[in-house]
Write an enzyme that holds these catalytic residues in place. Structure first.
Site, mmCIF file in Angstrom:
data_model
loop_
_atom_site.group_PDB
_atom_site.id
_atom_site.type_symbol
_atom_site.label_atom_id
_atom_site.label_comp_id
_atom_site.label_asym_id
_atom_site.label_seq_id
_atom_site.Cartn_x
_atom_site.Cartn_y
_atom_site.Cartn_z
ATOM 1 N N ASP A 166 86.226 -36.296 28.400
ATOM 2 C CA ASP A 166 86.671 -35.761 29.769
ATOM 3 C C ASP A 166 85.602 -35.886 31.154
ATOM 4 O O ASP A 166 85.985 -35.339 31.930
ATOM 5 C CB ASP A 166 87.459 -34.850 29.713
ATOM 6 C CG ASP A 166 86.806 -33.547 29.464
ATOM 7 O OD1 ASP A 166 85.327 -33.626 29.214
ATOM 8 O OD2 ASP A 166 87.554 -32.576 29.186
ATOM 9 N N ASN B 126 116.077 -71.713 14.728
ATOM 10 C CA ASN B 126 115.109 -70.841 15.297
ATOM 11 C C ASN B 126 115.784 -69.917 16.153
ATOM 12 O O ASN B 126 115.414 -68.637 16.181
ATOM 13 C CB ASN B 126 114.032 -71.628 16.060
ATOM 14 C CG ASN B 126 112.689 -71.531 15.835
ATOM 15 O OD1 ASN B 126 112.420 -71.001 14.762
ATOM 16 N ND2 ASN B 126 111.932 -71.530 16.742
ATOM 17 N N ASN C 20 110.560 -73.498 4.973
ATOM 18 C CA ASN C 20 111.491 -74.537 5.658
ATOM 19 C C ASN C 20 110.875 -75.856 6.350
ATOM 20 O O ASN C 20 111.225 -77.068 6.079
ATOM 21 C CB ASN C 20 112.288 -74.004 6.765
ATOM 22 C CG ASN C 20 113.275 -72.784 6.359
ATOM 23 O OD1 ASN C 20 113.494 -73.094 4.936
ATOM 24 N ND2 ASN C 20 113.732 -72.034 6.896
ATOM 25 N N ASP D 76 116.140 -65.748 15.795
ATOM 26 C CA ASP D 76 115.281 -64.813 16.841
ATOM 27 C C ASP D 76 116.335 -63.737 16.997
ATOM 28 O O ASP D 76 115.535 -62.597 17.366
ATOM 29 C CB ASP D 76 115.162 -65.833 18.220
ATOM 30 C CG ASP D 76 114.014 -66.670 18.218
ATOM 31 O OD1 ASP D 76 113.377 -66.525 17.018
ATOM 32 O OD2 ASP D 76 113.872 -67.354 18.780
ATOM 33 N N ASP E 273 84.244 -34.259 21.304
ATOM 34 C CA ASP E 273 83.762 -32.791 21.417
ATOM 35 C C ASP E 273 84.501 -31.706 20.827
ATOM 36 O O ASP E 273 85.541 -32.009 20.476
ATOM 37 C CB ASP E 273 83.471 -32.800 23.056
ATOM 38 C CG ASP E 273 82.466 -31.633 23.394
ATOM 39 O OD1 ASP E 273 82.093 -31.094 22.658
ATOM 40 O OD2 ASP E 273 82.459 -31.285 24.572
ATOM 41 N N ASP F 223 80.632 -38.618 29.235
ATOM 42 C CA ASP F 223 81.204 -39.355 28.241
ATOM 43 C C ASP F 223 81.813 -40.688 28.471
ATOM 44 O O ASP F 223 82.122 -41.573 27.510
ATOM 45 C CB ASP F 223 82.730 -38.698 27.777
ATOM 46 C CG ASP F 223 82.539 -37.344 27.167
ATOM 47 O OD1 ASP F 223 81.770 -36.948 26.280
ATOM 48 O OD2 ASP F 223 83.233 -36.320 27.952
#
Length: 849
Positions: free
Chosen positions: A590, A683, A658, A687, A329, A594
Site C-alpha cells: 500500500d 453450433n 464432430n 451455445d 508485509d 511497494d
C-alpha cells in the site's frame, strides 16, 4: 500562458503563470471549475467513449472466419441459393446477438465497479481543500502533493519541501528528480524543467503545491501516449488463451483446406464445398469464448465486490486462481494495523516524558505523507502545542527513513528527528543520558543494540528520536540532519490478528504459501511470524540479499519464508526470483515503496487508503486489508478459471470430434453429411446452455489447488474425447447408412439431431471430473440444456423444418439414436475416469481420494 500560445510556462515565475491561467493561490471557484471542465473536457488521455450498443454488436463480426462465411454466403445467394443464404445469415445474426447481449451487459457491470476506485486528487476550491476525481481536474486548479501522490496533470511548482519526483516514464531517468519553484530557461529540455511536474509521474518524497496548466491530451504524456507501449505484461491466463488460439488456428486451417480440397476433387460445386468447409471451421471454433470469459469475469468481479474487493484488471481474476505464493508485509494483514504506543524510553531504557514530547511535536506538526504511526502518536495524548511555532520540515522518504521538523519555542529553534533506528543513529554523534550529553562510543552503541534486540524479540517496533539546536533559516535540507543528539526511543506494538492463524492455514490447504516481506528488522518479523503460526523455514535480510547473486537467490528462495529489512528494489527482486522458479506470485502493498513489487507480481493487491501510485499499480483494491478476503478471492478466481476451462475443453473436444467425423464422412458419402446451415444451427443451439456455464457450480476438489493453463492437457483432452465422439459418429453413420439405408435427407436430419443432443449431454458429463450424477450442475445450465434438447427433437415437426433441410425421423430410427447416445455417455464416463487418473499429479490424487 501555455506553449501553444508561444510562451513556455516553465520559464516564468509562479506568479506570472497564475496570472496567465487566470487563477490564484486560493484556487478556482466551483463555478469557474465547472465552466473549465466543460471547455477543456475531462482530464483523460483520450476522450472517454462509451462502448455503444452498435459498436459492441459490430465487434462480434471481427472474426475473419465469420467474415469469410458471410462473403461465401453472399456468393451463394448470387448464384440462386438465396433461401439457404438467408437462413445462414439469420443464424449468424442470432449467434452474434446472443454473444453481444452477454458481453455488453458484462462490460457495463465492469465499468460500474471500476468507477468505485477511480483516482482522486486533493485540490483547492474556493480556498478550501477538497478531494475530487482526478478526471475533473482543470487548468488553473491548485493541487496538494505528498509522498506517494500520482501526478495527474502538467503544471508548475508553487511551493515545495524536499520534493523528489519519479519521472522515469517520461524521461527514462532512474533516479528521482528534485523539483523547486525556480523558473528555468525557455529552451530547457523536459529533464531540465525542475520547476514542472508531469502527468503519469509520482512523488517519491517530500510535499508541494502545484498549479495545473495542461490536462488530458494536451499534457506531455498525452502527446506521446499513442506512441508509448503501455500494455501491461501478459498474464498467465492471457498467455494460455493466446497459445490455445494458436493450436485451434493450426487445426482449423488444416481441416478446412483438406475438406475443401476433397470436395472439389469429388466434383461437388465449388461454392457448396467452400460453404461446407468454412462452416466446419466455424464449428470447431469456440465462438463464445470471448463472451464466456467476459461473463465469468464480470460475475466474479461482482461477487468479489460484495466481499470488499474491487477488480481493476479483469484477467487478473484467473491469476488469483493460479496463484501459489502470496507475499505481503505484516502490518495490517498479519497484524491489526492499529499501532499502539507502548511508551517512550530514554537511552537507558527508562520511561521518558521528554522523548514522548519531542516525538509528539514531530508527529503533530509534520505535513508530508499521512501515516498510521504519526496518527497513533498524536492520538495517544491531547497536549497543548499552541506555544510552539513550526519553522521548517524535511519530509519523510523511504531512502532516509526519517522525518525532521524544526520548531521554535522561547526564541530557540530545535530540529527534531524521528525514524528507523539505524537511520537516526547514522546522523547522531552524541546521546543524552540523565540530562547530560555524552559522545557516542562503542559501549553506548552496544547498550542500544541490547535494548533493540530485547524489545524486537518481544515484537516491539523501535523508533529513534533525536534533536539539536539550530539557527533560524528560511529553509532546511537533508544536509542539515547531522551531529544530532540521540534522545531515546518510541516503543510501538501492533497486535497479531486473532483469526490470521486460521487464514494462513486455509491458504496453505488451498496450495498458497505465504511469504513475509518487510522493512522491519529481522527479530520483529520472526516474532510476528511465530505469533501468527507461520512456519519459518528460512530468513533473509536486506544486507544478506545484497551479497547474493541472482543464481544464488534462486537457489535459496524456495526455502525462505521471511524477508526482513529489505528496500523497495529488493522487494521487486524477491518477486522476480519467485517467478523465475515458475510460481504465480501475488503481492500485497500500500506504499510507494511497494510499487516496484506490485508491477513485478502476477497478482498485485492494494487497499483503498493506499497511496495513489500504489492503487493505480494494483490489479485489485481491497476495501479492507484482510487476508480472509484474499482467501475468498482465490476461490472465486479458481471458480472463474475452472468454468472458463470447462467451456474450452468440452466445446473444443465435441466440436473437433464432430468436424473430424464430417471431414471423414465426406470422403465416402455421395452427399454432404450435413448442410452448412445445419452445421451453424448445431453450433448456435449448443451455445445457449454453454453460455450459462459462467453460473455453473464447481466441485470442491477442482478449486482445492492452484489452477494453471496446460496447453498440452487441453490438446490431449480435445484429441481423446474428440476421438471418442468420432467413434460414435462413425457408428451412427454405419447404423444410418447400412442399417436403415438412409438417404441424404434422413441421414442429415438424424445426424443433426444426434449431434445437438451429444453436445448437450457431453457438456453435462464433462463439466465435472466426478461421475456426472454425483455433481449437480447449476439449475440454469440443466434447464437450458433440457429446453434445447426438446426444441431439437421438435424441429422436424415445426412449419419451417423444410427450409433447414430437416425431415421427421421414424420412431425406430430415433430409438436407435437414443441407444447410441446412452452408449456414448457410458463410454465417455469410462474414458473420463482413466484420462483423469493418468493425468492426475500425486498431490491431486490425494485430494480427489
Amino acid at each position: 500562458m501555455q506553449e501553444k500560445e508561444g510562451i513556455q510556462y516553465w520559464s516564468e515565475t509562479p506568479e506570472e503563470v497564475l496570472l496567465a491561467v487566470h487563477s490564484n493561490a486560493n484556487g478556482l471557484s466551483a463555478e469557474e471549475a465547472a465552466v473549465r471542465l466543460k471547455q477543456h473536457g475531462q482530464n483523460t488521455l483520450k476522450e472517454q467513449k462509451k462502448n455503444t450498443q452498435l459498436k459492441a454488436f459490430l465487434n462480434q463480426f471481427k472474426n475473419p472466419i465469420i467474415l469469410m462465411l458471410i462473403v461465401a454466403t453472399g456468393i451463394s445467394a448470387a448464384t440462386g441459393e438465396w433461401i439457404d443464404a438467408m437462413i445462414i445469415l439469420a443464424i449468424i445474426l442470432a449467434s452474434a446477438t446472443l454473444s453481444f447481449y452477454q458481453e455488453y451487459t458484462a462490460g457495463n457491470v465492469i465499468a460500474e465497479l471500476r468507477a468505485k476506485v477511480q483516482a482522486k486528487s486533493a485540490v483547492l476550491r474556493d480556498g478550501k481543500p477538497i478531494e475530487i476525481a482526478s478526471k475533473e481536474v482543470v487548468p488553473g486548479d491548485i493541487i496538494k502533493l505528498s509522498t506517494g501522490s500520482l501526478i495527474v496533470a502538467d503544471g508548475v511548482i508553487l511551493e515545495s519541501t524536499n520534493l523528489f519526483v519519479n519521472q522515469s516514464i517520461l524521461t527514462g531517468e532512474s533516479q528521482p528528480s528534485e523539483k523547486k519553484p525556480d523558473k528555468v530557461s525557455e529552451d530547457a529540455s523536459l529533464e531540465e524543467r525542475t520547476n514542472c511536474v508531469y502527468t503519469g509521474t509520482s512523488v517519491q518524497s517530500g510535499n508541494a503545491t502545484m498549479l495545473v496548466v495542461e490536462t488530458g491530451a494536451s499534457t506531455e504524456f498525452g502527446k506521446i501516449a499513442d506512441k508509448l507501449s503501455l500494455r501491461p505484461p501478459e498474464t498467465e491466463f492471457e498467455r494460455g488463451v493466446r497459445r490455445f488460439g494458436y493450436l485451434l488456428t493450426e487445426i482449423m486451417l488444416i481441416l478446412t483446406l483438406v475438406v475443401f480440397a476433397i470436395n472439389v476433387i469429388m466434383n461437388r460445386p465449388a461454392i457448396e464445398a467452400l460453404l461446407f468447409s468454412v462452416a466446419l471451421a466455424v464449428g470447431i471454433t469456440p465462438q463464445l469464448l470471448p463472451a464466456i470469459i467476459s461473463i465469468t469475469l464480470s460475475k466474479g468481479s461482482r461477487i468479489m465486490a460484495k466481499e470488499g474487493v474491487i477488480v481493476r484488471r479483469l484477467t487478473a481474476i484467473e491469476n488469483f486462481g493460479s496463484m501459489d505464493i502470496l507475499c505481503t508485509d505484516k502490518t495490517g494483514t498479519l497484524t491489526e494495523g492499529a499501532i499502539r504506543l507502548d511508551g517512550a524510553a530514554d537511552i537507558a531504557g527508562q520511561p521518558s516524558d521528554e522523548v514522548f514530547w519531542l516525538a509528539y511535536l514531530n508527529a503533530s506538526l509534520q505535513t508530508g505523507m499521512a501515516n498510521t504511526l504519526d496518527e497513533a502518536i498524536s492520538a495517544s495524548k491531547d497536549m497543548d502545542i499552541s506555544a510552539i511555532k513550526k519553522q521548517g520540515e524535511i519530509p519523510f522518504d523511504f531512502n532516509r527513513e526519517r522525518l525532521s521538523v524544526v520548531v521554535q519555542e522561547d526564541g530557540e529553534c530545535t530540529m527534531i528527528v524521528k525514524g528507523a533506528l539505524n537511520s537516526v543513529l547514522a546522523i547522531c554523534t552524541r546521546v543524552e543520558i540523565a540530562g547530560s550529553e555524552k559522545a557516542m562510543d562503542e559501549q553506548i552503541l552496544f547498550n542500544i543494540q541490547q535494548h533493540y534486540e530485547e524489545w524486537s524479540g518481544q515484537g516491539i517496533r523501535i523508533i529513534a528520536v533525536a534533536k539539536k539546536t539550530v539557527d533560524l533559516q528560511a529553509k532546511y535540507a537533508v544536509e542539515d540532519e547531522k551531529e544530532m543528539v540521540l534522545m531515546g526511543f518510541l516503543l510501538l506494538f501492533d497486535h497479531p490478528k486473532e483469526d490470521v492463524s486460521q487464514t494462513i492455514l486455509d491458504l496453505a490447504r488451498k496450495g498458497v504459501s505465504l511469504r513475509i516481506i518487510t522493512g522491519d528488522n529481522k527479530l520483529i518479523a520472526l516474532h510476528t511470524a511465530e505469533a501468527v503460526g507461520l512456519k519459518v523455514t528460512g530468513v533473509l535480510t536486506g544486507s544478506e540479499l545484497m551479497k547474493l547473486s541472482d543464481e544464488a537467490l534462486w537457489a535459496k528462495i524456495e526455502a525462505t519464508t521471511v524477508f526482513a529489512e529489505v528496500d523497495p528494489n529488493q522487494k521487486e527482486r524477491i518477486i522476480l526470483a519467485l517467478k523465475k522458479k515458475n510460481h504465480v506470485v501475488g503481492y500485497m502493498g500500500d506504499g510507494i515503496n511497494d510499487v516496484p513489487a506490485l508491477h513485478a507480481a502476477d497478482v498485485s493487491l492494494s487497499v483503498d487508503n493506499a497511496v495513489d501510485v500504489a492503487k493505480e499499480s494494483a490489479d485489485f483494491v481491497l476495501m479492507e486489508k484482510n487476508l480472509e478476503v484474499l482467501s475468498r478471492g482465490i476461490v472465486m478466481g479458481r471458480t472463474t478459471f475452472a468454468n472458463t476451462l470447462k467451456y474450452i475443453q468440452v466445446t473444443t473436444s465435441a466440436n473437433f470430434g464432430n468436424m473430424f467425423s464430417m471431414a471423414g464422412a465426406s470422403l465416402f458419402l455421395p452427399f454432404l453429411p450435413l448442410l452448412p446451415k445445419q452445421i451453424l444451427l448445431i453450433n448456435f443451439l449448443s451455445d445457449f446452455p454453454a453460455i450459462t456455464i459462467a453460473n455453473d457450480s464447481v466441485d470442491k476438489d477442482t478449486v482445492a489447488r492452484p489452477l494453471r493453463w496446460d496447453i498440452h492437457f487441453i490438446r490431449d483432452f480435445m484429441f481423446v474425447f474428440g476421438l471418442v465422439s468420432s467413434i460414435f459418429d462413425y457408428l451412427t453413420f454405419a447404423v444410418l447408412f447400412f442399417g436403415f439405408n438412409a438417404k441424404h435427407g434422413i441421414f442429415q436430419s438424424s445426424w443433426f439431431t444426434i449431434s445437438v443432443l451429444t453436445e448437450l449431454l457431453v457438456l453435462l458429463v464433462m463439466r465435472t471430473q466426478k461421475r456426472f450424477y454425483k455433481s449437480k450442475p447449476a439449475p440454469i445450465l440443466l434447464y437450458s440444456s433440457i429446453a434445447v434438447g426438446i426444441f431439437t427433437l421438435l424441429i422436424p415437426y415445426l412449419p419451417f423444418h423444410q427450409y433447414l433441410g430437416i425431415e421427421p425421423i421414424k420412431p425406430l430410427l430415433l430409438l436407435a439414436l437414443f441407444v447410441i447416445l446412452a452408449l456414448y455417455v457410458i463410454v465417455t464416463e469410462i474414458a473420463k475416469y482413466y484420462f483423469y487418473k493418468a493425468k492426475a499429479k500425486p498431490e491431486t490424487k490425494k485430494i480427489i481420494k
